[in-house]
Design a protein around this motif. Structure first.
Motif, PDB file in Angstrom:
ATOM      1  N   ILE A 145       0.862  -1.186   0.000  1.00  0.00           N
ATOM      2  CA  ILE A 145       0.000   0.000   0.000  1.00  0.00           C
ATOM      3  C   ILE A 145       0.895   1.230   0.000  1.00  0.00           C
ATOM      4  O   ILE A 145       1.703   1.410   0.912  1.00  0.00           O
ATOM      5  CB  ILE A 145      -0.912   0.025   1.241  1.00  0.00           C
TER       6      ILE A 145
ATOM      7  N   ASP B 121     -11.719   9.722  -2.366  1.00  0.00           N
ATOM      8  CA  ASP B 121     -11.454   8.631  -1.419  1.00  0.00           C
ATOM      9  C   ASP B 121     -11.665   9.128   0.014  1.00  0.00           C
ATOM     10  O   ASP B 121     -11.331  10.279   0.339  1.00  0.00           O
ATOM     11  CB  ASP B 121     -10.009   8.122  -1.549  1.00  0.00           C
TER      12      ASP B 121
ATOM     13  N   TYR C 291      -9.420   7.644   6.640  1.00  0.00           N
ATOM     14  CA  TYR C 291      -9.682   7.037   7.954  1.00  0.00           C
ATOM     15  C   TYR C 291      -8.443   7.115   8.844  1.00  0.00           C
ATOM     16  O   TYR C 291      -7.316   7.162   8.346  1.00  0.00           O
ATOM     17  CB  TYR C 291     -10.015   5.549   7.780  1.00  0.00           C
TER      18      TYR C 291
ATOM     19  N   LEU D  56      -6.660  -3.857   5.050  1.00  0.00           N
ATOM     20  CA  LEU D  56      -6.198  -2.709   4.275  1.00  0.00           C
ATOM     21  C   LEU D  56      -5.673  -3.143   2.921  1.00  0.00           C
ATOM     22  O   LEU D  56      -5.886  -2.486   1.901  1.00  0.00           O
ATOM     23  CB  LEU D  56      -5.115  -1.948   5.037  1.00  0.00           C
TER      24      LEU D  56
ATOM     25  N   ALA E 274      -7.535  -0.695   0.834  1.00  0.00           N
ATOM     26  CA  ALA E 274      -7.021   0.675   1.010  1.00  0.00           C
ATOM     27  C   ALA E 274      -6.326   1.153  -0.254  1.00  0.00           C
ATOM     28  O   ALA E 274      -5.655   0.388  -0.937  1.00  0.00           O
ATOM     29  CB  ALA E 274      -6.063   0.722   2.192  1.00  0.00           C
TER      30      ALA E 274
ATOM     31  N   ALA F  20      -1.811   4.558   2.386  1.00  0.00           N
ATOM     32  CA  ALA F  20      -1.694   4.465   3.854  1.00  0.00           C
ATOM     33  C   ALA F  20      -0.362   5.029   4.308  1.00  0.00           C
ATOM     34  O   ALA F  20       0.622   5.059   3.556  1.00  0.00           O
ATOM     35  CB  ALA F  20      -1.829   3.017   4.319  1.00  0.00           C
TER      36      ALA F  20
ATOM     37  N   PHE G 118      -5.324   6.016   6.485  1.00  0.00           N
ATOM     38  CA  PHE G 118      -5.445   5.338   5.190  1.00  0.00           C
ATOM     39  C   PHE G 118      -6.696   5.818   4.461  1.00  0.00           C
ATOM     40  O   PHE G 118      -7.544   6.501   5.044  1.00  0.00           O
ATOM     41  CB  PHE G 118      -5.486   3.814   5.390  1.00  0.00           C
ATOM     42  N   SER G 119      -6.788   5.439   3.201  1.00  0.00           N
ATOM     43  CA  SER G 119      -7.941   5.894   2.419  1.00  0.00           C
ATOM     44  C   SER G 119      -8.570   4.722   1.687  1.00  0.00           C
ATOM     45  O   SER G 119      -7.927   3.694   1.441  1.00  0.00           O
ATOM     46  CB  SER G 119      -7.501   6.966   1.421  1.00  0.00           C
ATOM     47  N   VAL G 120      -9.849   4.919   1.361  1.00  0.00           N
ATOM     48  CA  VAL G 120     -10.582   3.877   0.654  1.00  0.00           C
ATOM     49  C   VAL G 120     -11.532   4.566  -0.332  1.00  0.00           C
ATOM     50  O   VAL G 120     -12.058   5.649  -0.033  1.00  0.00           O
ATOM     51  CB  VAL G 120     -11.349   2.965   1.656  1.00  0.00           C
TER      52      VAL G 120
ATOM     53  N   GLU H  57     -15.903   1.139   0.579  1.00  0.00           N
ATOM     54  CA  GLU H  57     -15.973   1.489   1.998  1.00  0.00           C
ATOM     55  C   GLU H  57     -16.729   0.420   2.803  1.00  0.00           C
ATOM     56  O   GLU H  57     -16.295   0.016   3.881  1.00  0.00           O
ATOM     57  CB  GLU H  57     -16.631   2.854   2.188  1.00  0.00           C
TER      58      GLU H  57
ATOM     59  N   LEU I 136     -14.757  -2.770   3.313  1.00  0.00           N
ATOM     60  CA  LEU I 136     -13.631  -2.478   4.206  1.00  0.00           C
ATOM     61  C   LEU I 136     -14.118  -2.417   5.645  1.00  0.00           C
ATOM     62  O   LEU I 136     -13.511  -3.014   6.548  1.00  0.00           O
ATOM     63  CB  LEU I 136     -12.954  -1.155   3.832  1.00  0.00           C
TER      64      LEU I 136
END
Ligand code: ADP
Ligand code: MG
Length: 317
Positions: free
Chosen positions: A142, A151, A154, A199, A203, A206, A264-266, A271, A274
Motif C-alpha cells: 500500500i 477517497d 480514515y 487494508l 485501502a 496508507a 489510510f484511504s478507501v 468502503e 472495508l
C-alpha cells in the motif's frame, strides 16, 4: 566484556522460529530467503537518546519501542514483519542494561514471530538503529501515492495520548491510573499489524502516524497530488486529552506524534466491505474526511466554516 562476547551473550541468544533465515547472526552477512509470491519491504528507524527517548527509561522499554516503531512502517505498507537488524551504539558495556535491552528485544520480536538476523555494535552516545524487513504479496504494497479524489480518509484508534504522555514526563500532577495508561501508549505502541489484511484488500493509500496526523496526512496528499478536507468534529481525540487538555485537545490530536496509528484511504465503493472487514479486526477506525482535487489541506470547523489546515508535527530540522 568485549564486543564479540557481548553480541554472543545478548543478541545471538535471542531465539527465533524462522525457516526463512538461512544464516543468522555470526557470519559476515545474514542469508535469507523471500517466500515465493512475496515482495520484500525494508525500512530503518533511528532512535537517538534524548531525542526519541529519555536515557532514564528502562532499557527494556527502549528496545521494545524501537522494534514496534519499525514494525509500524511495515504495517503502513500492508506487510507482515519478518526480520530486523540492529545497529547499537552504547557508551559503556553495562551488562544489566544490556540484559534488559535484550529481553525487550526478545519480547517485542516474539509478538510477531520475528528474527534478529544481524547488526553492528559500537561505542558512542546511546543510539539505536533498527532495519526491519517484511513480506507483502507481490504488487500489493500500500503506497502513499495511491489515493484518488473522493477517497475517504480514515484513522485507526484515537490520537494524542503519546504526545500527552510526553507532557507528563516532567512530573506534573496526574491521576496514577491515567499516567500508567498514557505511559503504556508512549512506551509500548501497538503497530496496527492486525489491520493489514483488511487494508491490503481495500485501502488506496496508507501511512503510519509517527510525526502527527496533519504532518503525515500531508505526505499522503503530496504523494497522491491531492488536497484533503477534514471535519474537526470527526477527529478521534483520545479521551484523556479531553480530560487533561480540554482547551487544545484537538490541536494536540492533529499535531502530536508517536501514536503509530494508521491513516489510510478507501474509495467510496469499497468502503462498505472495508468496514465489514475492519469490524472483525476489533480495531475501531474513524472516517475523518475526504481527499479532494487541489493541493491544500482544509478543515471544516464546528461552526461549518472551512479554513486551511497547516501540516504540523515533529520535525528534526
Ligand atoms: P563484521 O566485522 O564482519 O562486520 P561484526 O563483528 O560487526 O562483523 O559482527 C559479527 C556478527 O554479529 C555479524 O553477524 C553481525 O551481524 C552480528 N551483530 C553485531 N552486532 C549485532 C547486534 N547489535 N545485534 C545483532 N547482531 C549483531
Ligand atoms: Mg560489523
Amino acid at each position: 566484556m568485549d564486543e564479540f562476547s557481548l553480541i554472543d551473550v545478548f543478541f545471538k541468544t535471542i531465539p527465533h522460529q524462522q525457516d526463512h533465515v538461512i544464516i543468522g547472526i555470526g557470519d559476515d552477512a545474514a542469508c535469507l530467503s523471500v517466500p515465493k509470491g512475496m515482495h520484500l519491504l525494508v525500512s530503518s528507524d533511528t532512535l537517538v537518546s534524548d531525542v526519541h527517548f529519555k536515557p532514564s527509561w528502562s532499557a527494556y522499554d527502549i528496545a521494545y519501542r524501537a522494534v514496534m516503531v519499525n514494525v509500524s512502517d511495515i504495517a503502513a505498507m500492508g506487510g507482515q514483519p519478518c526480520w530486523i537488524t540492529l545497529a547499537l551504539t552504547v557508551p559503556t558495556v553495562d551488562e544489566q542494561w544490556l540484559k534488559l535491552f535484550s529481553q525487550g528485544l526478545k519480547d517485542s520480536l516474539d509478538r510477531y514471530n520475528m528474527a534478529l538476523i544481524g547488526g553492528d555494535t559500537t561505542r558512542g552516545p546511546l543510539c539505536i538503529t533498527i532495519t526491519v524487513h517484511g513480506f507483502v504479496p507481490k504488487g500489493r504494497a500500500i503506497r502513499r501515492d495511491g489515493a484518488s479524489s473522493g477517497d475517504i480518509i480514515y484513522v485507526s484508534g484515537e490520537l494524542g495520548a503519546a504526545a500527552l504522555a510526553l507532557d507528563f514526563l516532567d512530573g506534573q500532577p496526574i491521576d496514577e491510573t491515567d499516567k500508567a495508561l498514557l505511559m503504556k501508549k508512549l512506551l509500548r505502541p501497538e503497530p496496527r499489524i492486525d489491520l493489514v489484511d483488511c487494508l491490503q484488500a481495500f485501502a488506496t493509500a496508507a501511512i503510519d502516524i509517527s510525526d502527527g496526523l496533519s504532518a503525515d496526512l500531508n505526505h499522503l496528499c503530496v504523494a497522491s497530488r491531492l488536497g484533503a478536507l477534514l471535519s474537526l468534529d470527526q477527529i478521534p481525540v483520545h479521551p484523556l486529552l479531553k480530560k487533561y487538555r480540554n482547551n487544545n485537545a484537538l490541536d494536540i490530536a492533529l499535531s502530536g506524534g508517536d501514536d503509530y496509528e494508521l491513516c489510510f484511504s478507501v474509495s467510496p465503493e469499497h468502503e462498505e466491505p472495508l468496514l465489514k472487514s475492519l469490524a472483525q479486526s476489533g480495531v475501531t477506525c474513524y472516517p475523518i474526511g475526504v481527499f479532494e482535487k487541489g493541493q491544500a489541506m482544509r478543515v471544516k470547523q464546528f461552526n461549518g466554516e472551512i479554513i486551511p489546515l497547516e501540516a504540523r508535527g515533529y520535525r528534526h530540522f
